[in-house]
Design a protein around this motif. Structure first.
Motif, PDB file in Angstrom:
ATOM      1  N   UNK A  93       0.849  -1.189   0.000  1.00 32.13           N
ATOM      2  CA  UNK A  93       0.000   0.000   0.000  1.00 32.13           C
ATOM      3  C   UNK A  93       0.882   1.235   0.000  1.00 32.13           C
ATOM      4  N   UNK A  94       0.579   2.158  -0.914  1.00 33.81           N
ATOM      5  CA  UNK A  94       1.315   3.401  -1.040  1.00 33.81           C
ATOM      6  C   UNK A  94       0.320   4.549  -1.096  1.00 33.81           C
ATOM      7  N   UNK A 148      -8.423  -1.016   7.574  1.00 34.68           N
ATOM      8  CA  UNK A 148      -9.417  -1.782   6.811  1.00 34.68           C
ATOM      9  C   UNK A 148      -8.862  -3.138   6.386  1.00 34.68           C
ATOM     10  N   UNK A 149      -7.593  -3.178   6.000  1.00 35.81           N
ATOM     11  CA  UNK A 149      -6.970  -4.441   5.576  1.00 35.81           C
ATOM     12  C   UNK A 149      -6.935  -5.448   6.713  1.00 35.81           C
ATOM     13  N   UNK A 165      -5.632 -15.332  12.904  1.00 32.03           N
ATOM     14  CA  UNK A 165      -4.892 -14.698  13.993  1.00 32.03           C
ATOM     15  C   UNK A 165      -5.094 -13.203  14.081  1.00 32.03           C
ATOM     16  N   UNK A 166      -5.975 -12.655  13.236  1.00 32.06           N
ATOM     17  CA  UNK A 166      -6.168 -11.209  13.222  1.00 32.06           C
ATOM     18  C   UNK A 166      -6.835 -10.686  14.491  1.00 32.06           C
ATOM     19  N   UNK A 167      -7.500 -11.521  15.229  1.00 28.28           N
ATOM     20  CA  UNK A 167      -8.211 -11.070  16.430  1.00 28.28           C
ATOM     21  C   UNK A 167      -7.264 -10.397  17.424  1.00 28.28           C
ATOM     22  N   UNK A 168      -6.077 -10.944  17.579  1.00 26.61           N
ATOM     23  CA  UNK A 168      -5.113 -10.361  18.513  1.00 26.61           C
ATOM     24  C   UNK A 168      -4.658  -8.986  18.034  1.00 26.61           C
ATOM     25  N   UNK A 169      -4.451  -8.839  16.732  1.00 21.26           N
ATOM     26  CA  UNK A 169      -4.033  -7.550  16.190  1.00 21.26           C
ATOM     27  C   UNK A 169      -5.155  -6.524  16.312  1.00 21.26           C
TER      28      UNK A 169
END
Length: 64
Positions: free
Chosen positions: A6-7, A20-21, A29-33
């Motif tokens: 992304x730029x 959003x990404x 594993x996105x839950x922790x982030x």
């Protein structure tokens, strides 16, 4: 597998695209982030930056 980069010239739009990404990622594993971002008021930081006129939360993803 295709890598995504992304730029942007607009730092607020870039931060919004990154947030959003994370939310749309299929990674289990996105839950922790997400929890970490929310504990540090990540989206509120983006909203405040836009309200202060530091950039726009609007962006367009373009595949090259």
């Amino acid at each position: 597998e295709r890598a995504e980069t992304q730029l942007a010239q607009d730092p607020v739009a870039l931060d919004q695209a990154c947030v959003d990404a994370v939310y749309r990622s299929p990674d289990p594993g996105k839950a922790a982030l997400i929890e970490r971002m929310e504990s540090r008021n990540g989206i509120h930081t983006v909203e405040t930056a836009a309200a202060l006129g530091l950039g726009s939360r609007d962006y367009e993803l373009i595949c090259l």
